[in-house]
Design an enzyme around this catalytic site. Structure first.
Site, PDB file in Angstrom:
ATOM      1  N   HIS A 180       0.876  -1.183   0.000  1.00 14.20           N
ATOM      2  CA  HIS A 180       0.000   0.000   0.000  1.00 14.20           C
ATOM      3  C   HIS A 180       0.906   1.224   0.000  1.00 14.20           C
ATOM      4  O   HIS A 180       1.965   1.221   0.646  1.00 14.20           O
ATOM      5  CB  HIS A 180      -0.840   0.063   1.284  1.00 14.20           C
ATOM      6  CG  HIS A 180      -2.155  -0.653   1.235  1.00 14.20           C
ATOM      7  ND1 HIS A 180      -2.703  -1.260   2.352  1.00 14.20           N
ATOM      8  CD2 HIS A 180      -3.063  -0.833   0.240  1.00 14.20           C
ATOM      9  CE1 HIS A 180      -3.883  -1.787   2.036  1.00 14.20           C
ATOM     10  NE2 HIS A 180      -4.123  -1.548   0.763  1.00 14.20           N
ATOM     11  N   CYS A 274      -2.226   3.063   9.084  1.00 13.47           N
ATOM     12  CA  CYS A 274      -3.273   2.127   8.679  1.00 13.47           C
ATOM     13  C   CYS A 274      -4.469   2.183   9.629  1.00 13.47           C
ATOM     14  O   CYS A 274      -5.598   1.947   9.223  1.00 13.47           O
ATOM     15  CB  CYS A 274      -2.744   0.695   8.673  1.00 13.47           C
ATOM     16  SG  CYS A 274      -1.456   0.396   7.469  1.00 13.47           S
TER      17      CYS A 274
HETATM   18  N1  ARG Z   1      -4.095  -6.928   6.412  1.00 14.14           N
HETATM   19  C1  ARG Z   1      -4.470  -5.709   5.771  1.00 14.14           C
HETATM   20  C2  ARG Z   1      -4.421  -5.872   4.275  1.00 14.14           C
HETATM   21  O1  ARG Z   1      -3.550  -6.560   3.798  1.00 14.14           O
HETATM   22  C3  ARG Z   1      -3.582  -4.596   6.203  1.00 14.14           C
HETATM   23  C4  ARG Z   1      -4.001  -3.249   5.718  1.00 14.14           C
HETATM   24  C5  ARG Z   1      -3.082  -2.177   6.147  1.00 14.14           C
HETATM   25  N2  ARG Z   1      -3.620  -0.924   5.880  1.00 14.14           N
HETATM   26  C6  ARG Z   1      -2.985   0.095   5.279  1.00 14.14           C
HETATM   27  N3  ARG Z   1      -3.561   1.245   5.224  1.00 14.14           N
HETATM   28  N4  ARG Z   1      -1.820  -0.080   4.717  1.00 14.14           N
HETATM   29  O2  ARG Z   1      -5.245  -5.354   3.550  1.00 14.14           O
END
Ligand code: ARG
Length: 286
Positions: A180, A274
């Site tokens: 991300h 996150c």
């Molecule tokens: N386990 C989640 C996923 O893989 C983690 C998300 C993390 N969020 C972020 N804003 N980077 O989607």
């Protein structure tokens, strides 16, 4: 004597916090039961109570810093809902909903959109293309920086530009550890950012260099401990405490880094940013 260099230095250290409005989700149902990023390992035990305690520290800290934090109810069976940054992108009071790449998270999109609807937001858009909210969309003073390569689709970037009316800068993420955009880049204030260049394609690195020549460049070691998954109010920057190099770089630029231990939430592949969705209101008089 007030030489130009000195003026510049003084200006750089005069950091002002702006009060923010955040949305968070308590990790009541947090666990790691599937793996959709390289940090997740369902075989590794997760201590949900510890995750909640660590999350509570972040929740309290935002409030101690003077920010307003609202909460959305966590849904059982959706352990990743704690990562509220993935719930929407809110700019000028306009709420761009999300559409997840992975089926495991699909129901979170409508839940977040419904929260905004029931809290009086009227300009909402339920997206047709994949976008994972502020996981991949980061708002700077001038642009909407948009990550792609692992999650959000380029079509989702175009859809965001059309709905939010902000110029989108698409950036290609190339390292699965930084799946991300908010794991590889932080907006500090206005058009000031920091990032880990290795997370981006050569072309995207060139774009970042062109738009942000003064950006703080962060090391791989700091990025690996989620040092870029940080939240800034313009002065205080909350980040994982293990990212000591970033903390030093931030201090040099006049910011006040505040380190937190969110080790349990790291097991899901997320940290400070996150867990924090920013709600940006329409500017007064606009
Ligand atoms: N386990 C989640 C996923 O893989 C983690 C998300 C993390 N969020 C972020 N804003 N980077 O989607």
């Amino acid at each position: 004597m007030n030489t130009p260099a000195r003026t510049a230095r003084t200006a750089r250290t005069a950091r002002t916090a702006r009060t923010r409005h955040y949305l968070m989700c308590r990790p009541t149902h947090f666990e790691v039961t599937y793996a959709i990023n390289p940090w997740m390992d369902p075989a590794k035990p997760v201590d949900t109570d510890l995750a909640i305690a660590q999350w509570e520290q972040l929740y309290s800290l935002h409030q101690e810093l003077g920010h307003t934090v609202e909460l959305i109810d966590p849904l059982p069976g959706y352990p990743d809902m704690v990562y509220a940054a993935n719930g929407a992108t809110v700019v000028d009071g306009k709420v761009l909903g999300v559409r997840f790449r992975n089926a495991e998270r699909a129901a979170e999109g409508p839940a977040y959109l419904e929260w905004f609807r029931s809290h009086g937001y009227t300009e909402l858009h339920d997206p047709a293309h994949v976008n994972e909210g502020e996981g991949d969309f980061l708002v700077t003073g001038s642009w909407l920086l948009a990550g792609t390569g692992f999650r959000s689709a380029p079509e989702g970037h175009a859809e965001a530009q059309e709905f939010l009316g902000r110029p989108v800068i698409s950036l290609n993420l190339v390292d699965p550890r930084f799946y991300h955009l908010d794991t590889a880049l932080t907006v500090l204030d206005g058009d000031e950012i920091m990032y880990f260049p290795g997370a981006f394609s050569p072309g995207s690195r060139a774009v970042l260099k062109r738009l942000f020549p003064d950006a703080i460049l962060v090391t791989e070691a700091d990025a690996e401990v989620f040092g870029l998954n940080a939240v800034s109010d313009g002065r205080h920057v909350i980040l994982p405490e293990a990212a000591t190099g970033v903390a030093r770089q931030l201090r040099e630029q006049g910011f006040e880094p505040i380190g937190l231990d969110l080790s349990e939430l790291l097991k899901g592949g997320g940290s400070v940013k996150c867990c924090t969705l920013e709600i940006r209101h329409r500017p007064a008089g606009a």
